[in-house]
Design an enzyme around this catalytic site. Sequence first.
Site, PDB file in Angstrom:
ATOM      1  N   GLY A  27      69.117 -14.854  -1.605  1.00  0.00           N
ATOM      2  CA  GLY A  27      69.516 -15.680  -2.737  1.00  0.00           C
ATOM      3  C   GLY A  27      71.023 -15.804  -2.771  1.00  0.00           C
ATOM      4  O   GLY A  27      71.716 -15.436  -1.815  1.00  0.00           O
ATOM      5  N   SER A  50      70.406 -10.172  -0.571  1.00  0.00           N
ATOM      6  CA  SER A  50      69.285 -10.340   0.345  1.00  0.00           C
ATOM      7  C   SER A  50      68.290  -9.209   0.139  1.00  0.00           C
ATOM      8  O   SER A  50      68.624  -8.133  -0.363  1.00  0.00           O
ATOM      9  CB  SER A  50      69.769 -10.342   1.798  1.00  0.00           C
ATOM     10  OG  SER A  50      70.703 -11.382   2.022  1.00  0.00           O
ATOM     11  N   VAL A  51      67.048  -9.466   0.561  1.00  0.00           N
ATOM     12  CA  VAL A  51      65.979  -8.480   0.471  1.00  0.00           C
ATOM     13  C   VAL A  51      65.542  -8.118   1.882  1.00  0.00           C
ATOM     14  O   VAL A  51      65.342  -8.994   2.727  1.00  0.00           O
ATOM     15  CB  VAL A  51      64.783  -9.027  -0.327  1.00  0.00           C
ATOM     16  CG1 VAL A  51      63.662  -7.987  -0.381  1.00  0.00           C
ATOM     17  CG2 VAL A  51      65.219  -9.412  -1.743  1.00  0.00           C
ATOM     18  N   ASP A  83      63.645 -17.733 -15.234  1.00  0.00           N
ATOM     19  CA  ASP A  83      63.646 -18.392 -13.919  1.00  0.00           C
ATOM     20  C   ASP A  83      62.246 -18.360 -13.315  1.00  0.00           C
ATOM     21  O   ASP A  83      62.069 -18.053 -12.130  1.00  0.00           O
ATOM     22  CB  ASP A  83      64.655 -17.740 -12.980  1.00  0.00           C
ATOM     23  CG  ASP A  83      65.003 -18.635 -11.785  1.00  0.00           C
ATOM     24  OD1 ASP A  83      64.730 -19.849 -11.852  1.00  0.00           O
ATOM     25  OD2 ASP A  83      65.546 -18.123 -10.796  1.00  0.00           O
TER      26      ASP A  83
END
Length: 341
Positions: free
Chosen positions: A70, A74-75, A187
């Site tokens: 995003g 980060s993931v 969101d």
Amino acid sequence: MPSPLPPRLAPPIFPSACAYSSPLSRGSALLQVPRMRSSPPAAPPGRPWSSVIQWTQLRVSEPAEPVGAGGFGSVFRAEYRGAAVALKRVRTRAKNPLAARRSFWAELSAAHLQHDNLVRVLAASTCAPPEFGGEDCLGTILMELVGTRNLQQVIDGPEPLDTWPSYATDIASGLAFLHRHWIVHLDIKPANVLLSPDGVCKIADFGCSLQLDAASGSAPGDHAGLCPQHSHACGTYTHRAPELLRGEAAAPPADIFSFGITLWQLVTREAPYHGDRQQVLYAVVARHLRPPLTLAVFMTSRGRGLATLLGRCWSGDAPCRPSAAELVGVLRTWSLNAPQT
């Protein structure tokens, strides 16, 4: 559905010992007294929390390629105390550092909550050893590893979506739980709903969320029982409620509007709007633009009922939108008893 992660992996984010972590500390992961530098991005008032990541028990999969990303981080897939987890890093060098800090603390607003339809947070820290990001890491969050797909990927894929009532019920159930605990997500969209291998939807990405003030004398979950608060500008414009686009305060009905757009996408597998972003924003606010309800899927008896429900979710008058708890009741009935559209 219970989380697939063993309970032993979930030390409480808010332990009774009340050991606090400074948002800018780079020393030990667990501090008894907050260490503050000049102008620190302090934790939200009344929200002390503990850094409980045991770094020696953490292994990041190699190569360390992100499974999601995003604007602020980060993931990655990782292993923590012998079980697969998702590791989210919030970058210090984001384009908007202040927004990155807000996003990190917002992620933790629901960290203490556990529900079958929320991605569970296992641990979090504002510091990291060099091998885990070091100086470029504003914060690290360990979460349960739900699966490899989100609902946007499912919508874009080839498989049938006959189970949309079950998916929608899961999302509404997660929202109802959040609203009962004075939290708005802000969101909600298909990309922020993860799908487990067992077909359970879990709401993820709380970077835009807000903790609301409870109004005295009202039941949790009621629209009237939550005092709205202003939010920083974030979220996805195609799913953002018109009152938020106008700069008004955030409250649970804003999530219901976003849910309505998401539900429409689950049923139609289409993008809600096309065209210039600014024109869409203007039309949503000034001309009450909404996704079309004239498609064939809305022409059946059940489809007409769905169109009516969507119209309520999209109402320009926010208090007229149904609560998440009401949506759960309607969708659960459809999921269990009604024929597929």
